[in-house]
Design a protein around this motif. Sequence first.
Motif, PDB file in Angstrom:
ATOM      1  N   PHE A 136       0.906  -1.140  -0.137  1.00 36.99           N
ATOM      2  CA  PHE A 136      -0.150   0.146  -0.021  1.00 36.99           C
ATOM      3  C   PHE A 136       0.906   1.231   0.136  1.00 36.99           C
ATOM      4  CE2 PHE A 136      -2.246   3.101   2.771  1.00 36.99           C
ATOM      5  CZ  PHE A 136      -3.171   3.730   1.866  1.00 36.99           C
ATOM      6  N   TYR A 137       2.042   1.120   0.818  1.00 40.63           N
ATOM      7  CA  TYR A 137       2.727   2.427   0.873  1.00 40.63           C
ATOM      8  C   TYR A 137       3.513   2.541  -0.329  1.00 40.63           C
ATOM      9  CZ  TYR A 137       2.388   2.543   5.878  1.00 40.63           C
ATOM     10  OH  TYR A 137       1.870   2.576   7.105  1.00 40.63           O
ATOM     11  N   LYS A 138       3.958   1.357  -1.334  1.00 43.16           N
ATOM     12  CA  LYS A 138       4.453   1.545  -2.460  1.00 43.16           C
ATOM     13  C   LYS A 138       3.499   2.022  -3.544  1.00 43.16           C
ATOM     14  CE  LYS A 138       7.758  -2.544  -2.205  1.00 43.16           C
ATOM     15  NZ  LYS A 138       7.972  -3.788  -2.510  1.00 43.16           N
ATOM     16  N   LEU A 143       2.251   6.484  -6.857  1.00 44.94           N
ATOM     17  CA  LEU A 143       1.296   7.895  -6.979  1.00 44.94           C
ATOM     18  C   LEU A 143       1.877   9.463  -6.902  1.00 44.94           C
ATOM     19  CD1 LEU A 143      -2.234   8.067  -5.605  1.00 44.94           C
ATOM     20  CD2 LEU A 143      -0.928   9.964  -6.163  1.00 44.94           C
ATOM     21  N   GLU A 144       2.753   9.417  -6.015  1.00 42.80           N
ATOM     22  CA  GLU A 144       3.513  10.902  -5.824  1.00 42.80           C
ATOM     23  C   GLU A 144       4.592  10.777  -6.926  1.00 42.80           C
ATOM     24  OE1 GLU A 144       5.949  13.093  -2.097  1.00 42.80           O
ATOM     25  OE2 GLU A 144       4.761  11.292  -1.674  1.00 42.80           O
ATOM     26  N   ALA A 145       5.117   9.888  -7.174  1.00 42.89           N
ATOM     27  CA  ALA A 145       6.437   9.988  -8.181  1.00 42.89           C
ATOM     28  C   ALA A 145       6.002  10.227  -9.577  1.00 42.89           C
ATOM     29  CB  ALA A 145       7.150   8.575  -7.984  1.00 42.89           C
ATOM     30  N   ASP A 146       4.733   9.585  -9.994  1.00 46.03           N
ATOM     31  CA  ASP A 146       4.216   9.937 -11.307  1.00 46.03           C
ATOM     32  C   ASP A 146       2.620   9.828 -11.328  1.00 46.03           C
ATOM     33  OD1 ASP A 146       3.834  10.095 -13.884  1.00 46.03           O
ATOM     34  OD2 ASP A 146       4.999   8.455 -14.586  1.00 46.03           O
ATOM     35  N   PRO A 147       2.199  10.662 -10.500  1.00 44.93           N
ATOM     36  CA  PRO A 147       0.775  10.898 -10.447  1.00 44.93           C
ATOM     37  C   PRO A 147      -0.006  10.592 -11.583  1.00 44.93           C
ATOM     38  CG  PRO A 147       1.526  13.140 -10.348  1.00 44.93           C
ATOM     39  CD  PRO A 147       2.627  12.148 -10.353  1.00 44.93           C
ATOM     40  N   GLU A 208      -6.210  16.902 -11.416  1.00 51.75           N
ATOM     41  CA  GLU A 208      -5.620  17.951 -10.546  1.00 51.75           C
ATOM     42  C   GLU A 208      -6.107  17.903  -9.208  1.00 51.75           C
ATOM     43  OE1 GLU A 208      -6.402  18.608 -13.769  1.00 51.75           O
ATOM     44  OE2 GLU A 208      -4.346  18.180 -14.457  1.00 51.75           O
ATOM     45  N   LEU A 209      -7.234  17.917  -9.066  1.00 48.66           N
ATOM     46  CA  LEU A 209      -8.083  17.901  -7.569  1.00 48.66           C
ATOM     47  C   LEU A 209      -7.743  16.797  -6.868  1.00 48.66           C
ATOM     48  CD1 LEU A 209     -11.570  19.677  -8.415  1.00 48.66           C
ATOM     49  CD2 LEU A 209      -9.708  20.666  -7.176  1.00 48.66           C
ATOM     50  N   VAL A 210      -7.920  15.640  -7.539  1.00 47.28           N
ATOM     51  CA  VAL A 210      -7.314  14.286  -6.862  1.00 47.28           C
ATOM     52  C   VAL A 210      -6.018  14.410  -6.590  1.00 47.28           C
ATOM     53  CG1 VAL A 210      -7.037  11.786  -6.980  1.00 47.28           C
ATOM     54  CG2 VAL A 210      -9.077  13.076  -8.234  1.00 47.28           C
ATOM     55  N   ILE A 211      -5.151  14.996  -7.083  1.00 47.66           N
ATOM     56  CA  ILE A 211      -3.597  14.847  -6.952  1.00 47.66           C
ATOM     57  C   ILE A 211      -3.259  15.769  -5.671  1.00 47.66           C
ATOM     58  CG2 ILE A 211      -1.199  15.694  -7.613  1.00 47.66           C
ATOM     59  CD1 ILE A 211      -2.170  14.827 -10.445  1.00 47.66           C
ATOM     60  N   GLU A 212      -4.214  17.064  -5.781  1.00 46.18           N
ATOM     61  CA  GLU A 212      -3.969  17.884  -4.600  1.00 46.18           C
ATOM     62  C   GLU A 212      -4.534  17.249  -3.126  1.00 46.18           C
ATOM     63  OE1 GLU A 212      -6.362  21.321  -5.456  1.00 46.18           O
ATOM     64  OE2 GLU A 212      -4.987  21.867  -7.179  1.00 46.18           O
ATOM     65  N   CYS A 213      -5.796  16.420  -3.386  1.00 50.71           N
ATOM     66  CA  CYS A 213      -6.119  15.708  -2.380  1.00 50.71           C
ATOM     67  C   CYS A 213      -4.987  14.676  -1.646  1.00 50.71           C
ATOM     68  CB  CYS A 213      -7.523  15.093  -2.547  1.00 50.71           C
ATOM     69  SG  CYS A 213      -8.862  16.322  -2.363  1.00 50.71           S
ATOM     70  N   TYR A 214      -4.543  13.925  -2.589  1.00 53.56           N
ATOM     71  CA  TYR A 214      -3.505  13.050  -2.086  1.00 53.56           C
ATOM     72  C   TYR A 214      -2.274  13.714  -1.122  1.00 53.56           C
ATOM     73  CZ  TYR A 214       0.999  10.431  -1.960  1.00 53.56           C
ATOM     74  OH  TYR A 214       2.194  10.023  -1.397  1.00 53.56           O
ATOM     75  N   PHE A 218      -3.916  11.970   1.937  1.00 59.28           N
ATOM     76  CA  PHE A 218      -3.358  10.666   1.842  1.00 59.28           C
ATOM     77  C   PHE A 218      -1.905  10.277   2.083  1.00 59.28           C
ATOM     78  CE2 PHE A 218      -7.108  10.607  -0.594  1.00 59.28           C
ATOM     79  CZ  PHE A 218      -7.786   9.582  -0.563  1.00 59.28           C
ATOM     80  N   LYS A 219      -0.995  11.534   1.956  1.00 55.96           N
ATOM     81  CA  LYS A 219       0.461  11.091   2.176  1.00 55.96           C
ATOM     82  C   LYS A 219       0.691  11.219   3.888  1.00 55.96           C
ATOM     83  CE  LYS A 219       4.745  13.440   1.078  1.00 55.96           C
ATOM     84  NZ  LYS A 219       5.440  14.402   0.443  1.00 55.96           N
ATOM     85  N   LYS A 220      -0.085  11.452   4.419  1.00 56.03           N
ATOM     86  CA  LYS A 220      -0.230  11.330   5.880  1.00 56.03           C
ATOM     87  C   LYS A 220       0.154   9.819   6.375  1.00 56.03           C
ATOM     88  CE  LYS A 220      -2.945  15.485   6.872  1.00 56.03           C
ATOM     89  NZ  LYS A 220      -4.183  15.800   7.621  1.00 56.03           N
ATOM     90  N   PHE A 221      -0.399   8.783   5.361  1.00 55.99           N
ATOM     91  CA  PHE A 221      -0.419   7.408   5.744  1.00 55.99           C
ATOM     92  C   PHE A 221       1.289   7.123   5.895  1.00 55.99           C
ATOM     93  CE2 PHE A 221      -4.764   6.911   4.076  1.00 55.99           C
ATOM     94  CZ  PHE A 221      -5.110   6.208   5.171  1.00 55.99           C
ATOM     95  N   LEU A 222       2.147   7.959   5.032  1.00 61.61           N
ATOM     96  CA  LEU A 222       3.398   7.475   5.010  1.00 61.61           C
ATOM     97  C   LEU A 222       4.493   8.085   6.055  1.00 61.61           C
ATOM     98  CD1 LEU A 222       3.948   7.989   1.144  1.00 61.61           C
ATOM     99  CD2 LEU A 222       3.835   5.957   2.438  1.00 61.61           C
TER     100      LEU A 222
END
Length: 267
Positions: A136-138, A143-147, A208-214, A218-222
Amino acid sequence: VSKISDTWAQYVSQCKLPCEKKRKHIDTDNGESVHYLPYFQPLERTPTVWSPVMIQIPMKGQDSNTLLQYVPLQINFKHPDFAPVALLCDIFHSKEGEIRTKGYAYGFSLNLDIVRGVLIFGLTEATSPVKALNEFYKWLQRLEADPHKVITQFALETACSTEVYDYFSTKCTPTDVISENVTTLFKGLPNLQESLVLLDRYKNCTIELVIECYYRYFKKFLEPQKLLVLTTNPNSCESIQSEMKSLLDVDLNIVDFQDIWIDYNKD
């Protein structure tokens, strides 16, 4: 009902829980007199501080393992981020992914719970919960590396179609419509028209909106400090604890089930 109400009132009194709000019923047949319902008194929410918890609870008789990780999500249905957050969860669910393909866990989920104000990643029937969590972290890291490779237009439209299908499939009969209308009230939407507005927000959501919400949620999971709870087979406790440390650098505390309860306002 009186016995239940008295027991409830006694419980609330002993726990010193704030309970100033009273649910009322207005009797229109009797001059609009107001009757308070003592049993159905919603407890007031007590503000809490988000703090890291990383524990493993051995459960006797449990053959497999379960895992839950929470991150805060203080939004409601009317919040502009609700639609893109829900769609990103759908995108995660749209493929079987490495978790099940590699046999790490049979069930996995990524959901938002606006009542508790959290995003939840969950595993059920997991033979290798640590490796499943790592997958899941991967996915988040990819997603962050190539959204735009993960959140494609096709993936977004597929997720939107899922939400549209779910919306109409729960309103196929008159009783379904009534039930869903009642449910929307508890969700904070005053009428069916508001839920249709939410449906339009799904359709108008952009990559773009989905990426902003990541990045926003979602990044808080890491993050190193986590709210992470596992229930495990007692025979797997030490191996899972060791693997969690070596693979993800997470220190899991092994806690007995009877020790996880905390008395409210004990003093």
